[in-house]
Scaffold this active site. Sequence first.
Site, PDB file in Angstrom:
ATOM      1  N   HIS A  76       0.859  -1.192   0.000  1.00 31.71           N
ATOM      2  CA  HIS A  76       0.000   0.000   0.000  1.00 31.71           C
ATOM      3  C   HIS A  76       0.895   1.242   0.000  1.00 31.71           C
ATOM      4  O   HIS A  76       1.422   1.643   1.033  1.00 31.71           O
ATOM      5  CB  HIS A  76      -0.899  -0.027   1.235  1.00 31.71           C
ATOM      6  CG  HIS A  76      -2.043   0.951   1.189  1.00 31.71           C
ATOM      7  ND1 HIS A  76      -2.108   1.993   0.291  1.00 31.71           N
ATOM      8  CD2 HIS A  76      -3.188   1.029   1.923  1.00 31.71           C
ATOM      9  CE1 HIS A  76      -3.234   2.671   0.484  1.00 31.71           C
ATOM     10  NE2 HIS A  76      -3.907   2.105   1.473  1.00 31.71           N
ATOM     11  N   GLY A  77       1.031   1.847  -1.186  1.00 27.57           N
ATOM     12  CA  GLY A  77       1.847   3.056  -1.296  1.00 27.57           C
ATOM     13  C   GLY A  77       0.981   4.269  -1.606  1.00 27.57           C
ATOM     14  O   GLY A  77       1.495   5.290  -2.065  1.00 27.57           O
ATOM     15  N   TYR A 125      -0.738   7.291   3.252  1.00 27.71           N
ATOM     16  CA  TYR A 125      -0.146   6.473   4.318  1.00 27.71           C
ATOM     17  C   TYR A 125       1.384   6.473   4.184  1.00 27.71           C
ATOM     18  O   TYR A 125       1.936   7.250   3.405  1.00 27.71           O
ATOM     19  CB  TYR A 125      -0.779   5.077   4.318  1.00 27.71           C
ATOM     20  CG  TYR A 125      -2.277   5.194   4.561  1.00 27.71           C
ATOM     21  CD1 TYR A 125      -2.760   5.697   5.772  1.00 27.71           C
ATOM     22  CD2 TYR A 125      -3.199   4.888   3.567  1.00 27.71           C
ATOM     23  CE1 TYR A 125      -4.127   5.873   5.995  1.00 27.71           C
ATOM     24  CE2 TYR A 125      -4.569   5.055   3.778  1.00 27.71           C
ATOM     25  CZ  TYR A 125      -5.019   5.543   4.991  1.00 27.71           C
ATOM     26  OH  TYR A 125      -6.364   5.726   5.208  1.00 27.71           O
ATOM     27  N   ARG A 158       0.410  -0.291  -4.889  1.00 28.86           N
ATOM     28  CA  ARG A 158      -0.650   0.685  -5.172  1.00 28.86           C
ATOM     29  C   ARG A 158      -0.139   2.096  -4.906  1.00 28.86           C
ATOM     30  O   ARG A 158       0.435   2.363  -3.844  1.00 28.86           O
ATOM     31  CB  ARG A 158      -1.847   0.404  -4.264  1.00 28.86           C
ATOM     32  CG  ARG A 158      -3.069   1.239  -4.624  1.00 28.86           C
ATOM     33  CD  ARG A 158      -4.292   0.860  -3.825  1.00 28.86           C
ATOM     34  NE  ARG A 158      -5.455   0.851  -4.694  1.00 28.86           N
ATOM     35  CZ  ARG A 158      -6.679   1.208  -4.313  1.00 28.86           C
ATOM     36  NH1 ARG A 158      -6.920   1.584  -3.070  1.00 28.86           N
ATOM     37  NH2 ARG A 158      -7.679   1.179  -5.158  1.00 28.86           N
ATOM     38  N   GLY A 162     -14.004   5.268  -9.263  1.00 31.59           N
ATOM     39  CA  GLY A 162     -15.151   5.843  -9.958  1.00 31.59           C
ATOM     40  C   GLY A 162     -15.543   5.103 -11.227  1.00 31.59           C
ATOM     41  O   GLY A 162     -16.248   5.664 -12.061  1.00 31.59           O
ATOM     42  N   GLY A 172     -14.403  -0.741  -6.120  1.00 30.41           N
ATOM     43  CA  GLY A 172     -14.478  -0.747  -4.664  1.00 30.41           C
ATOM     44  C   GLY A 172     -15.906  -0.878  -4.192  1.00 30.41           C
ATOM     45  O   GLY A 172     -16.397  -1.976  -3.893  1.00 30.41           O
TER      46      GLY A 172
HETATM   47  C1  LIG Z   1     -15.139   1.512   2.671  1.00 30.46           C
HETATM   48  C2  LIG Z   1     -13.850   1.778   1.942  1.00 30.46           C
HETATM   49  C3  LIG Z   1     -12.661   1.266   2.443  1.00 30.46           C
HETATM   50  C4  LIG Z   1     -11.459   1.445   1.752  1.00 30.46           C
HETATM   51  N1  LIG Z   1     -10.317   0.860   2.216  1.00 30.46           N
HETATM   52  C5  LIG Z   1      -9.174   0.900   1.498  1.00 30.46           C
HETATM   53  C6  LIG Z   1      -8.018   0.169   1.894  1.00 30.46           C
HETATM   54  O1  LIG Z   1      -7.993  -0.572   2.879  1.00 30.46           O
HETATM   55  N2  LIG Z   1      -6.905   0.291   1.113  1.00 30.46           N
HETATM   56  C7  LIG Z   1      -6.873   1.086  -0.008  1.00 30.46           C
HETATM   57  O2  LIG Z   1      -5.842   1.154  -0.677  1.00 30.46           O
HETATM   58  N3  LIG Z   1      -7.968   1.765  -0.407  1.00 30.46           N
HETATM   59  C8  LIG Z   1      -9.115   1.675   0.297  1.00 30.46           C
HETATM   60  N4  LIG Z   1     -10.243   2.299  -0.163  1.00 30.46           N
HETATM   61  C9  LIG Z   1     -10.248   2.933  -1.495  1.00 30.46           C
HETATM   62  C10 LIG Z   1     -10.783   1.924  -2.551  1.00 30.46           C
HETATM   63  O3  LIG Z   1      -9.872   0.853  -2.725  1.00 30.46           O
HETATM   64  C11 LIG Z   1     -11.027   2.599  -3.911  1.00 30.46           C
HETATM   65  O4  LIG Z   1      -9.839   3.187  -4.349  1.00 30.46           O
HETATM   66  C12 LIG Z   1     -12.152   3.635  -3.838  1.00 30.46           C
HETATM   67  O5  LIG Z   1     -13.310   3.083  -3.225  1.00 30.46           O
HETATM   68  C13 LIG Z   1     -12.547   4.140  -5.237  1.00 30.46           C
HETATM   69  O6  LIG Z   1     -13.038   3.079  -6.022  1.00 30.46           O
HETATM   70  P1  LIG Z   1     -14.630   2.933  -6.345  1.00 30.46           P
HETATM   71  O7  LIG Z   1     -15.045   4.232  -6.981  1.00 30.46           O
HETATM   72  O8  LIG Z   1     -14.716   1.771  -7.296  1.00 30.46           O
HETATM   73  O9  LIG Z   1     -15.333   2.689  -5.046  1.00 30.46           O
HETATM   74  C14 LIG Z   1     -11.446   2.186   0.550  1.00 30.46           C
HETATM   75  C15 LIG Z   1     -12.636   2.746   0.065  1.00 30.46           C
HETATM   76  C16 LIG Z   1     -13.835   2.536   0.741  1.00 30.46           C
HETATM   77  C17 LIG Z   1     -15.114   3.083   0.161  1.00 30.46           C
END
Ligand SMILES: Cc1cc2nc3c(=O)[nH]c(=O)nc-3n(C[C@H](O)[C@H](O)[C@H](O)COP(=O)(O)O)c2cc1C
Length: 377
Positions: free
Chosen positions: A177-178, A182, A229, A299, A320
């Site tokens: 996780h980059g 963080y 990432r 998105g 996501g």
């Molecule tokens: C509930 C939630 C938890 C997330 N947890 C992480 C995580 O643990 N690690 C990470 O890199 N991104 C995390 N994200 C970001 C998602 O991986 C993703 O980049 C973001 O939801 C945008 O994608 P989407 O539009 O398809 O939802 C999280 C996002 C949401 C909504």
Amino acid sequence: MSRKSILLKSYDLSGLELPNRFVMAPLTRQRAGKGNVPNKMMKTYYSQRASAGLIISEGSQISQQAYGYNDSPGIFTKDQVKGWKKITEAVHKNGGRIFLQLWHVGRHSHPVYQPDEQLPVAPSAVKEDGQIRYRGKKLETVTPRALLTEEIPGVANDYADAAVNAIKAGFDGVEIHGANGYLIDQFLQDATNKRTDRYGGSIENRSRFMKEVVEAVCNRIGKERVGIRLSPGGAHGDMSDSDPKKTFTYAVKSLNQYNLAYLHLVEPFMESAHLPQEMKHAAAYFRKHYNGTIITCGGYDFEKAEEVISAGHADLVAFGRLFISNPDLAERYKKNAPLNDWDCSTFYSNGKKGYIDYPTMKEEDERILGMRYCCKR
Ligand SMILES: Cc1cc2nc3c(=O)[nH]c(=O)nc-3n(C[C@H](O)[C@H](O)[C@H](O)COP(=O)(O)O)c2cc1C
């Protein structure tokens, strides 16, 4: 009506055959058990989503120092490894593949999470403007302690130890996780990195920590099992950089030498106002600078996902929130079926609601069929 498209084509990810291009993005859900041990409910959640081409687990802490979110899982104790093993077995049994995301939150922590209530660590003593959540409360952020130069290789080694644990737990690989403000991102971007040693100053120096983590992890588990990432120019977590184009073009190019399984890019979508025009679509821009597999995320709906792969800007698309509410997302796509809406009030709540109770198409059909039988009697 069923459909065939580029998203349903298989993909060879460094020797791991993915049956489709749907990646489940890493999603923190804060449902782990005591000792941050992955539990039975998590096993159900992940195995429900095994029809994804690839699952990337929620961020999982590499050490106690890495913590910043209560009830999120770890990958540094024996019990955590045991807990994850049951999950990877269940995912594999259901025909899936799963990588673990290795996480150190750096300054986005608080003494309540730290061993002996110490200060969280970061590249520099620069406080995040914002709050930290802890068991439903919001706590003021604190000024972190800058890591000593001689401590930094030890932190890189924590990532590598955690990666070895992930392989022991049966994961097919790991994602470093980059992204998203963080620890690794805090080293990369110059608003949070004010160091004057070999880890700060020039972008060559600011990307040194990322490269040392990548090298340490690859040396221990093999490059074909390692992805990373990044969120180029991402502002999440009060982040910024004086020259995001230079910083991230260098960082991405420097990853070419490792032949990793993939580079996972978070699209800046809602936070892109400050970025140069060409960086506003990260996959399109970085495709020119990166030689290997690109996963793009942020998105996407089906139409945009088809477009980004057809245009050759990415190989795989991570979803996501759509995977939160649609465990069988790829199946729904195949059959052109309607999608469930997500409920953001349950993203980080405890319990099964909004976690393992989103129905699959099959479960919906069975429910309707059951209702018909009921009506006949
Ligand atoms: C509930 C939630 C938890 C997330 N947890 C992480 C995580 O643990 N690690 C990470 O890199 N991104 C995390 N994200 C970001 C998602 O991986 C993703 O980049 C973001 O939801 C945008 O994608 P989407 O539009 O398809 O939802 C999280 C996002 C949401 C909504």
